[in-house]
Design an enzyme around this catalytic site. Sequence first.
Site, PDB file in Angstrom:
ATOM      1  N   PHE A 176      -5.934  33.804  15.395  1.00  0.00           N
ATOM      2  CA  PHE A 176      -7.052  34.740  15.619  1.00  0.00           C
ATOM      3  C   PHE A 176      -6.549  36.148  15.975  1.00  0.00           C
ATOM      4  CE2 PHE A 176      -8.790  30.503  16.519  1.00  0.00           C
ATOM      5  CZ  PHE A 176      -9.718  30.442  15.484  1.00  0.00           C
ATOM      6  N   ARG A 177      -5.419  36.504  15.370  1.00  0.00           N
ATOM      7  CA  ARG A 177      -4.854  37.861  15.503  1.00  0.00           C
ATOM      8  C   ARG A 177      -4.436  38.218  16.928  1.00  0.00           C
ATOM      9  NH1 ARG A 177      -4.506  39.741  10.746  1.00  0.00           N
ATOM     10  NH2 ARG A 177      -5.933  38.996   9.150  1.00  0.00           N
ATOM     11  N   LEU A 178      -4.286  37.195  17.743  1.00  0.00           N
ATOM     12  CA  LEU A 178      -3.745  37.461  19.081  1.00  0.00           C
ATOM     13  C   LEU A 178      -2.214  37.384  18.960  1.00  0.00           C
ATOM     14  CD1 LEU A 178      -5.013  38.185  21.805  1.00  0.00           C
ATOM     15  CD2 LEU A 178      -4.659  35.802  22.497  1.00  0.00           C
ATOM     16  N   HIS A 179      -1.674  38.389  18.267  1.00  0.00           N
ATOM     17  CA  HIS A 179      -0.260  38.365  17.905  1.00  0.00           C
ATOM     18  C   HIS A 179       0.629  38.574  19.127  1.00  0.00           C
ATOM     19  CE1 HIS A 179      -2.021  38.750  13.999  1.00  0.00           C
ATOM     20  NE2 HIS A 179      -2.409  39.992  14.208  1.00  0.00           N
TER      21      HIS A 179
END
Length: 198
Positions: A176-179
């Site tokens: 979820f793009r919580l890189h």
Amino acid sequence: MDATDLDPDPLRQLQAWMAAARDAGQPLPEAMCVATSSPDAEPSARMVLLRGVDSGLVFFTDYGSPKAADIEATGRAAAVLHWMLPVQRQVRVTGAAARVAAIESDRYWATRPVGSRRSALASHQSEVVASRAELQARVDELARLPDDDPALARPDRWGGFRITPDTVELWEAGAFRLHDRIRFRRAGAGWTAERLSP
Ligand SMILES: Cc1cc2nc3c(=O)[nH]c(=O)nc-3n(C[C@H](O)[C@H](O)[C@H](O)COP(=O)(O)O)c2cc1C
């Protein structure tokens, strides 16, 4: 990914990630975008091949090219690598950039296929050329020489640059793009690491 999972030397971590990308089948894992700026702040970027990682990132080019002019004028460059395999990762660096020693360029030149050496000799990178036929004619002229002819030695106008990073950011894709982003900054002989928001 956490800083404690990473090598305390981000350049060694870069080597490990590049090796992992190669092992996983990533095409051209050494492809690297190098960004430079002219003295009047005109930015430009282009792909090169990362040919070595030691105290910095080494690539080879034409010293008469626009990228070389930028580096000679500013002493700075940035670079980015990106892989999809084995997982999506990015490495960004900023740092001082300078020519490698002539002997390093000689050694690398000697490893290049003779065809690539002829092409470099026939081409003054990024200069306008009238036609492909003109370039080919220059290559054909050189192809008449024996491979060990002195005319096929490395020209002074061709060689390597080393970008010696003062920052290295290691990025890994998260759900979820919580890189994950860990930025290393030089601190004395070592590095400090800090997490950045994605
Ligand atoms: C995948 C890839 C790798 C490249 N590798 C190099 C390289 O190692 N050295 C180089 O001078 N140009 C390389 N090039 C060409 C450069 O992108 C660029 O066209 C050339 O260096 C001229 O750049 P400049 O006019 O900004 O100096 C590569 C291009 C691609 C697409």
